[in-house]
Scaffold this motif. Structure first.
Motif, PDB file in Angstrom:
ATOM      1  N   ALA A  26     -14.885  -6.806  21.275  1.00  0.00           N
ATOM      2  CA  ALA A  26     -14.924  -7.648  20.070  1.00  0.00           C
ATOM      3  C   ALA A  26     -15.512  -9.016  20.386  1.00  0.00           C
ATOM      4  O   ALA A  26     -16.326  -9.545  19.616  1.00  0.00           O
ATOM      5  CB  ALA A  26     -13.517  -7.789  19.496  1.00  0.00           C
ATOM      6  N   VAL A  27     -15.131  -9.620  21.514  1.00  0.00           N
ATOM      7  CA  VAL A  27     -15.685 -10.920  21.902  1.00  0.00           C
ATOM      8  C   VAL A  27     -17.189 -10.786  22.146  1.00  0.00           C
ATOM      9  O   VAL A  27     -17.981 -11.642  21.737  1.00  0.00           O
ATOM     10  CB  VAL A  27     -14.952 -11.470  23.149  1.00  0.00           C
ATOM     11  N   VAL A  30     -19.006 -10.447  18.728  1.00  0.00           N
ATOM     12  CA  VAL A  30     -19.113 -11.731  18.038  1.00  0.00           C
ATOM     13  C   VAL A  30     -20.143 -12.612  18.742  1.00  0.00           C
ATOM     14  O   VAL A  30     -20.925 -13.308  18.096  1.00  0.00           O
ATOM     15  CB  VAL A  30     -17.736 -12.427  17.953  1.00  0.00           C
ATOM     16  N   GLU A  35     -20.683 -10.520  12.521  1.00  0.00           N
ATOM     17  CA  GLU A  35     -19.788 -11.398  11.767  1.00  0.00           C
ATOM     18  C   GLU A  35     -18.343 -10.990  12.015  1.00  0.00           C
ATOM     19  O   GLU A  35     -17.965  -9.826  11.878  1.00  0.00           O
ATOM     20  CB  GLU A  35     -20.102 -11.311  10.280  1.00  0.00           C
ATOM     21  N   ALA A  36     -17.526 -11.969  12.394  1.00  0.00           N
ATOM     22  CA  ALA A  36     -16.119 -11.714  12.719  1.00  0.00           C
ATOM     23  C   ALA A  36     -15.269 -11.733  11.458  1.00  0.00           C
ATOM     24  O   ALA A  36     -15.569 -12.460  10.512  1.00  0.00           O
ATOM     25  CB  ALA A  36     -15.619 -12.775  13.691  1.00  0.00           C
ATOM     26  N   TRP A  40      -9.825 -13.163  12.950  1.00  0.00           N
ATOM     27  CA  TRP A  40     -10.194 -13.108  14.363  1.00  0.00           C
ATOM     28  C   TRP A  40     -10.163 -14.492  14.999  1.00  0.00           C
ATOM     29  O   TRP A  40     -10.392 -15.494  14.339  1.00  0.00           O
ATOM     30  CB  TRP A  40     -11.585 -12.472  14.488  1.00  0.00           C
ATOM     31  N   HIS A  42     -12.175 -15.890  17.096  1.00  0.00           N
ATOM     32  CA  HIS A  42     -13.489 -16.541  17.173  1.00  0.00           C
ATOM     33  C   HIS A  42     -14.152 -16.481  15.797  1.00  0.00           C
ATOM     34  O   HIS A  42     -14.122 -15.458  15.139  1.00  0.00           O
ATOM     35  CB  HIS A  42     -14.399 -15.830  18.183  1.00  0.00           C
ATOM     36  N   THR A  43     -14.754 -17.598  15.401  1.00  0.00           N
ATOM     37  CA  THR A  43     -15.370 -17.625  14.079  1.00  0.00           C
ATOM     38  C   THR A  43     -16.863 -17.395  14.120  1.00  0.00           C
ATOM     39  O   THR A  43     -17.460 -17.068  13.104  1.00  0.00           O
ATOM     40  CB  THR A  43     -15.106 -18.980  13.408  1.00  0.00           C
ATOM     41  N   GLY A  44     -17.469 -17.581  15.246  1.00  0.00           N
ATOM     42  CA  GLY A  44     -18.911 -17.389  15.304  1.00  0.00           C
ATOM     43  C   GLY A  44     -19.430 -17.368  16.721  1.00  0.00           C
ATOM     44  O   GLY A  44     -18.686 -17.417  17.695  1.00  0.00           O
ATOM     45  N   ARG A  45     -20.732 -17.320  16.810  1.00  0.00           N
ATOM     46  CA  ARG A  45     -21.420 -17.178  18.077  1.00  0.00           C
ATOM     47  C   ARG A  45     -21.211 -18.358  19.023  1.00  0.00           C
ATOM     48  O   ARG A  45     -21.122 -18.195  20.229  1.00  0.00           O
ATOM     49  CB  ARG A  45     -22.908 -17.048  17.753  1.00  0.00           C
ATOM     50  N   ASP A  47     -18.616 -20.423  19.028  1.00  0.00           N
ATOM     51  CA  ASP A  47     -17.206 -20.775  19.150  1.00  0.00           C
ATOM     52  C   ASP A  47     -16.753 -20.579  20.601  1.00  0.00           C
ATOM     53  O   ASP A  47     -17.216 -19.688  21.301  1.00  0.00           O
ATOM     54  CB  ASP A  47     -16.371 -19.899  18.216  1.00  0.00           C
TER      55      ASP A  47
END
Length: 195
Positions: A26-27, A30, A35-36, A40, A42-45, A47
């Motif tokens: 998942a990490v 992202v 798109e998370a 989650w 992490h909110t974005g690339r 983060d």
């Protein structure tokens, strides 16, 4: 009991591996631009795992970093102990039996241990016998502990073990040799009082 422990160990390893695989995947997803979901961590690339405010939140508390490092050290030592316990073998799982056709067959180590122990127990003067196999499956070694009755000659018990039980096991498994280390111990009987 050991079979249950082995099953628990495998299930626990599988669950830990699956959790780590899902979290890591998942990490990675992202990080690659997927798109998370809103829940989650992490909110974005771009983060980060721990933001500046989260890293410095407990800076003034003197117990925080020693507690974190101590907890991580304990986790590391437990994981290391688990790895060593999983890798280390206490006994031989199987013995390669020469069948004469060039392929051979596998004999369960515990079955051979049980037969050796049962035959050793039938020897005169042997109260109890415990046998373990170690070594390689092509060259096993036996470790035996015999509990002897008080009136038995240890040399005779050892001779009977090597000429009967060990010889039968070696011949039936088609082994060239079956070296053994034997520990002999005598049964203690309390003397009766004569009045």
């Amino acid at each position: 009991m050991r079979g249950m422990l082995r099953t628990v160990n495998r299930v626990l390893l599988g669950v830990v591996g699956l959790v780590l695989l899902v979290l890591g995947g998942a990490v990675l997803a992202v990080g690659l631009g997927v798109e998370a979901p809103s829940w989650w961590i992490h909110t974005g690339r771009d983060d980060v795992l721990l933001a500046g405010a989260e890293r410095t939140r407990w800076r003034d508390a003197g117990w925080w970093w020693p507690a974190v490092l101590g907890g991580l050290a304990v986790l590391f030592l437990l994981a290391l102990w688990w790895l060593v316990a999983a890798v280390r073998r206490h006994r031989l799982a199987e013995v390669l039996v020469d069948t004469g056709d060039g392929e051979g067959a596998l004999l369960r180590g515990r079955a051979l241990e049980d037969v050796l122990g049962a035959e050793a127990t039938t020897l005169d003067g042997v109260a109890r016998a415990h046998v373990r196999l170690r070594g390689r499956r092509t060259a096993p070694e036996a470790r035996a502990r015999l509990l002897l009755e008080p009136d038995v000659d240890p040399g005779e018990a050892l001779h009977h073990l090597t000429t009967r039980a060990l010889t039968h096991a070696r011949n039936s498994a088609g082994l060239a040799s079956l070296p053994a280390k034997v520990r002999l111990k005598g049964v203690r009987h309390r003397a009766e009082r004569v009045s």
